[in-house]
Write a protein that holds these residues in place. Structure first.
Motif, PDB file in Angstrom:
ATOM      1  N   GLY A 336      89.610 -14.882  88.935  1.00 48.58           N
ATOM      2  CA  GLY A 336      89.446 -13.462  88.684  1.00 48.58           C
ATOM      3  C   GLY A 336      90.118 -12.621  89.753  1.00 48.58           C
ATOM      4  N   HIS A 337      89.708 -11.363  89.807  1.00 48.37           N
ATOM      5  CA  HIS A 337      90.293 -10.415  90.751  1.00 48.37           C
ATOM      6  C   HIS A 337      89.224  -9.375  91.058  1.00 48.37           C
ATOM      7  CE1 HIS A 337      93.222  -7.971  92.790  1.00 48.37           C
ATOM      8  NE2 HIS A 337      93.064  -6.968  91.953  1.00 48.37           N
ATOM      9  N   ILE A 338      89.324  -8.745  92.224  1.00 47.01           N
ATOM     10  CA  ILE A 338      88.337  -7.724  92.610  1.00 47.01           C
ATOM     11  C   ILE A 338      89.045  -6.560  93.283  1.00 47.01           C
ATOM     12  CG2 ILE A 338      87.872  -8.846  94.838  1.00 47.01           C
ATOM     13  CD1 ILE A 338      84.932  -7.943  94.516  1.00 47.01           C
ATOM     14  N   GLU A 339      88.631  -5.362  92.948  1.00 44.96           N
ATOM     15  CA  GLU A 339      89.155  -4.151  93.572  1.00 44.96           C
ATOM     16  C   GLU A 339      88.014  -3.160  93.735  1.00 44.96           C
ATOM     17  OE1 GLU A 339      92.266  -2.364  91.323  1.00 44.96           O
ATOM     18  OE2 GLU A 339      93.683  -4.017  91.621  1.00 44.96           O
ATOM     19  N   ILE A 340      88.190  -2.235  94.660  1.00 50.24           N
ATOM     20  CA  ILE A 340      87.211  -1.155  94.802  1.00 50.24           C
ATOM     21  C   ILE A 340      87.963   0.170  94.918  1.00 50.24           C
ATOM     22  CG2 ILE A 340      87.029  -1.360  97.330  1.00 50.24           C
ATOM     23  CD1 ILE A 340      83.967  -0.761  96.915  1.00 50.24           C
ATOM     24  N   HIS A 341      87.538   1.143  94.146  1.00 52.65           N
ATOM     25  CA  HIS A 341      88.107   2.486  94.196  1.00 52.65           C
ATOM     26  C   HIS A 341      86.988   3.446  94.607  1.00 52.65           C
ATOM     27  CE1 HIS A 341      91.175   1.126  90.908  1.00 52.65           C
ATOM     28  NE2 HIS A 341      91.351   0.520  92.062  1.00 52.65           N
ATOM     29  N   SER A 342      87.312   4.384  95.463  1.00 57.23           N
ATOM     30  CA  SER A 342      86.266   5.279  95.961  1.00 57.23           C
ATOM     31  C   SER A 342      86.840   6.638  96.304  1.00 57.23           C
ATOM     32  CB  SER A 342      85.599   4.674  97.195  1.00 57.23           C
ATOM     33  OG  SER A 342      84.538   5.478  97.649  1.00 57.23           O
ATOM     34  N   GLU A 343      86.010   7.668  96.111  1.00 55.78           N
ATOM     35  CA  GLU A 343      86.335   9.017  96.553  1.00 55.78           C
ATOM     36  C   GLU A 343      85.213   9.458  97.473  1.00 55.78           C
ATOM     37  OE1 GLU A 343      87.619  13.379  94.719  1.00 55.78           O
ATOM     38  OE2 GLU A 343      87.224  11.676  93.384  1.00 55.78           O
ATOM     39  N   PHE A 344      85.556   9.712  98.704  1.00 56.95           N
ATOM     40  CA  PHE A 344      84.535  10.004  99.714  1.00 56.95           C
ATOM     41  C   PHE A 344      83.714  11.225  99.305  1.00 56.95           C
ATOM     42  CE2 PHE A 344      83.251  11.841 103.918  1.00 56.95           C
ATOM     43  CZ  PHE A 344      82.364  10.820 104.230  1.00 56.95           C
ATOM     44  N   GLY A 345      82.401  11.027  99.319  1.00 55.44           N
ATOM     45  CA  GLY A 345      81.484  12.087  98.950  1.00 55.44           C
ATOM     46  C   GLY A 345      81.158  12.154  97.474  1.00 55.44           C
ATOM     47  N   LYS A 346      81.860  11.349  96.650  1.00 51.13           N
ATOM     48  CA  LYS A 346      81.645  11.433  95.201  1.00 51.13           C
ATOM     49  C   LYS A 346      81.258  10.104  94.552  1.00 51.13           C
ATOM     50  CE  LYS A 346      84.582  15.447  94.366  1.00 51.13           C
ATOM     51  NZ  LYS A 346      85.688  16.020  93.558  1.00 51.13           N
ATOM     52  N   GLY A 347      81.475   8.993  95.239  1.00 53.92           N
ATOM     53  CA  GLY A 347      81.064   7.719  94.663  1.00 53.92           C
ATOM     54  C   GLY A 347      82.155   6.666  94.661  1.00 53.92           C
ATOM     55  N   SER A 348      81.777   5.473  94.228  1.00 50.12           N
ATOM     56  CA  SER A 348      82.683   4.323  94.241  1.00 50.12           C
ATOM     57  C   SER A 348      82.531   3.511  92.960  1.00 50.12           C
ATOM     58  CB  SER A 348      82.380   3.419  95.447  1.00 50.12           C
ATOM     59  OG  SER A 348      82.417   4.141  96.662  1.00 50.12           O
ATOM     60  N   SER A 349      83.570   2.731  92.656  1.00 46.68           N
ATOM     61  CA  SER A 349      83.530   1.795  91.533  1.00 46.68           C
ATOM     62  C   SER A 349      84.117   0.468  91.986  1.00 46.68           C
ATOM     63  CB  SER A 349      84.323   2.328  90.337  1.00 46.68           C
ATOM     64  OG  SER A 349      83.714   3.471  89.788  1.00 46.68           O
ATOM     65  N   LEU A 350      83.376  -0.601  91.736  1.00 43.97           N
ATOM     66  CA  LEU A 350      83.835  -1.957  92.053  1.00 43.97           C
ATOM     67  C   LEU A 350      84.265  -2.615  90.748  1.00 43.97           C
ATOM     68  CD1 LEU A 350      84.019  -4.153  94.355  1.00 43.97           C
ATOM     69  CD2 LEU A 350      81.828  -4.993  93.484  1.00 43.97           C
ATOM     70  N   TYR A 351      85.488  -3.127  90.716  1.00 44.15           N
ATOM     71  CA  TYR A 351      86.059  -3.729  89.510  1.00 44.15           C
ATOM     72  C   TYR A 351      86.127  -5.243  89.679  1.00 44.15           C
ATOM     73  CZ  TYR A 351      87.518   1.029  88.378  1.00 44.15           C
ATOM     74  OH  TYR A 351      87.535   2.371  88.102  1.00 44.15           O
ATOM     75  N   LEU A 352      85.446  -5.955  88.790  1.00 47.96           N
ATOM     76  CA  LEU A 352      85.441  -7.415  88.792  1.00 47.96           C
ATOM     77  C   LEU A 352      86.169  -7.892  87.538  1.00 47.96           C
ATOM     78  CD1 LEU A 352      81.690  -7.738  89.745  1.00 47.96           C
ATOM     79  CD2 LEU A 352      83.598  -8.175  91.296  1.00 47.96           C
ATOM     80  N   TYR A 353      87.391  -8.366  87.711  1.00 46.24           N
ATOM     81  CA  TYR A 353      88.233  -8.771  86.586  1.00 46.24           C
ATOM     82  C   TYR A 353      88.050 -10.255  86.280  1.00 46.24           C
ATOM     83  CZ  TYR A 353      90.850  -4.400  87.346  1.00 46.24           C
ATOM     84  OH  TYR A 353      91.218  -3.089  87.490  1.00 46.24           O
ATOM     85  N   LEU A 354      88.077 -10.597  84.979  1.00 44.90           N
ATOM     86  CA  LEU A 354      87.954 -11.986  84.556  1.00 44.90           C
ATOM     87  C   LEU A 354      88.977 -12.311  83.473  1.00 44.90           C
ATOM     88  CD1 LEU A 354      84.063 -12.344  84.347  1.00 44.90           C
ATOM     89  CD2 LEU A 354      85.559 -13.353  86.083  1.00 44.90           C
ATOM     90  N   LEU A 355      89.318 -13.592  83.392  1.00 43.72           N
ATOM     91  CA  LEU A 355      90.247 -14.098  82.382  1.00 43.72           C
ATOM     92  C   LEU A 355      89.484 -14.563  81.150  1.00 43.72           C
ATOM     93  CD1 LEU A 355      92.428 -16.379  84.688  1.00 43.72           C
ATOM     94  CD2 LEU A 355      93.269 -14.318  83.554  1.00 43.72           C
ATOM     95  N   SER A 356      90.152 -14.538  80.015  1.00 39.49           N
ATOM     96  CA  SER A 356      89.595 -15.190  78.830  1.00 39.49           C
ATOM     97  C   SER A 356      90.314 -16.496  78.549  1.00 39.49           C
ATOM     98  CB  SER A 356      89.711 -14.275  77.604  1.00 39.49           C
ATOM     99  OG  SER A 356      91.062 -13.979  77.336  1.00 39.49           O
TER     100      SER A 356
END
Length: 367
Positions: A336-356
């Motif tokens: 798989g793969h992992i990334e994190i996107h964030s905007e300071f003061g507004k929140g974050s999202s962690l992305y956990l990618y998987l294959l089929s």
């Protein structure tokens, strides 16, 4: 017109090139092969000519991958892929297959150049192992630094206690806290080193969500937060993904912990904070689905974003800073793969990618 002397010269050059060169005619048959190709495929002098091109591939790749190599080359003018190739004596090797189109007097032919990269692949595996050892070496340096500070504190306060007649409760408490931190550090390190390599299996995404729903609910309730678990419209839960559910749970828990701890204390007390887990189609091939853990908490400062997956990196007091390091290792080791996107003061999202599917599309569907 090419003279007989020129033809012989071209043939000599053709045979002197240290790569296998094969011409495939419009009927998918090998019309010519140089001497290196004959040697690489352990063939007799004329054994390759007239042979179907797909016969050079392993049986499981003949109907799709071999066809795609030719079809994509005719469509795009060139193509390149890696494939396990079959020798005429039943041996096999890993080959880098590069193709292009060639106009001949008999029509359009596909030129196939093959390099034996078996040794190169072995070196890649060795390099990967070396990089892992380097990573562990850096980790050991960090461990030494992390352990040294508690030991110095414990030693300093212990020496003070040895010089006084009456016990000091605040000194004793500091010693206990530092011991507990040291024990947590060592237990976390032991867990990381002994973490079993994930064994991903094809599992319907709906089953995975069912496994994770209770984890999301529990994490949210413990922190006084609301929660949502959902699938994006268009997904029905029957799609299969390659995942080791037990290992994946650990990665998700690490992400949830970060999301829950991103909120101010008031959000926990009044229940205004929300943690979301949503499954969406992937926006990054070759991964097909992504599990997104989102919050609307404090966010992450841009200056520390490059370090969020580093071992022992944390901005929170009393934390070890290994949660996202665990998640990254789990994701990488299960393809798989992992990334994190964030905007300071507004929140974050962690992305956990998987294959089929472990294999690329060029191996699974006609293109």
């Amino acid at each position: 017109m090419i003279s007989g002397a020129d033809s012989r010269l071209i043939s000599m050059i053709f045979d002197s090139i240290n790569s296998a060169i094969i011409l495939v005619n419009e009927g998918g048959l090998i019309s010519s092969a140089n001497r290196r190709a004959i040697e690489m495929f352990s063939a007799d002098d004329r054994d390759l000519v007239g042979l179907p091109f797909k016969a050079l591939f392993m049986p499981e790749d003949r109907d799709i991958l071999a066809e795609n190599v030719i079809n994509i080359t005719r469509r795009d003018g060139e193509f390149e892929t890696e494939a396990m190739l079959l020798k005429r004596d039943s041996g096999f090797f890993m080959g880098l297959v590069s193709t292009s189109m060639l106009e001949t007097g008999e029509g359009k032919a596909v030129v196939v150049i093959v390099h034996d990269i078996t040794k190169l692949k072995g070196l890649e595996r060795l390099l990967s192992k070396s990089e892992r050892m380097i990573f562990l070496g850096h980790m050991l340096d960090d461990i030494s630094h992390q352990i040294r500070n508690p030991i110095l504190t414990i030693g300093g306060f212990a020496r003070r206690l040895a010089k006084i007649d009456m016990p000091k409760r605040d000194y004793v408490q500091v010693i206990l806290e530092e011991c507990m931190r040291l024990e947590l550090l060592l237990s976390t390190l032991t867990e990381f080193i002994r973490l079993a390599k994930p064994d991903p299996r094809p599992i319907p995404v709906g089953s995975v969500i069912d496994e994770l729903a209770s984890i999301v609910k529990e994490a949210a309730l413990e922190n006084g937060l609301k929660h949502n678990v959902s699938m994006q419209e268009g997904l029905n839960g029957t799609e299969e993904i390659l995942v080791d559910v037990a290992a994946f749970k650990k990665a998700v828990i690490a992400g949830l912990l970060n999301a829950c701890e991103s909120y101010y204390e008031k959000c926990r007390s009044d229940g205004s904070g929300v943690v979301d887990l949503e499954v969406r189609p992937s926006d990054q091939p070759p991964w097909t689905l992504m599990f997104v853990i989102s919050d609307q908490g404090d966010g992450i400062r841009p200056s520390i974003m490059p370090h969020v997956f580093d071992p022992f990196f944390t901005t929170k007091t009393g934390h070890i800073g290994m949660g996202l390091t665990f998640a990254k290792r789990i994701q990488e080791e299960q393809g798989g793969h992992i990334e994190i996107h964030s905007e300071f003061g507004k929140g974050s999202s962690l992305y956990l990618y998987l294959l089929s599917e472990r294999r690329r599309a060029v191996r699974t569907q006609l293109l």
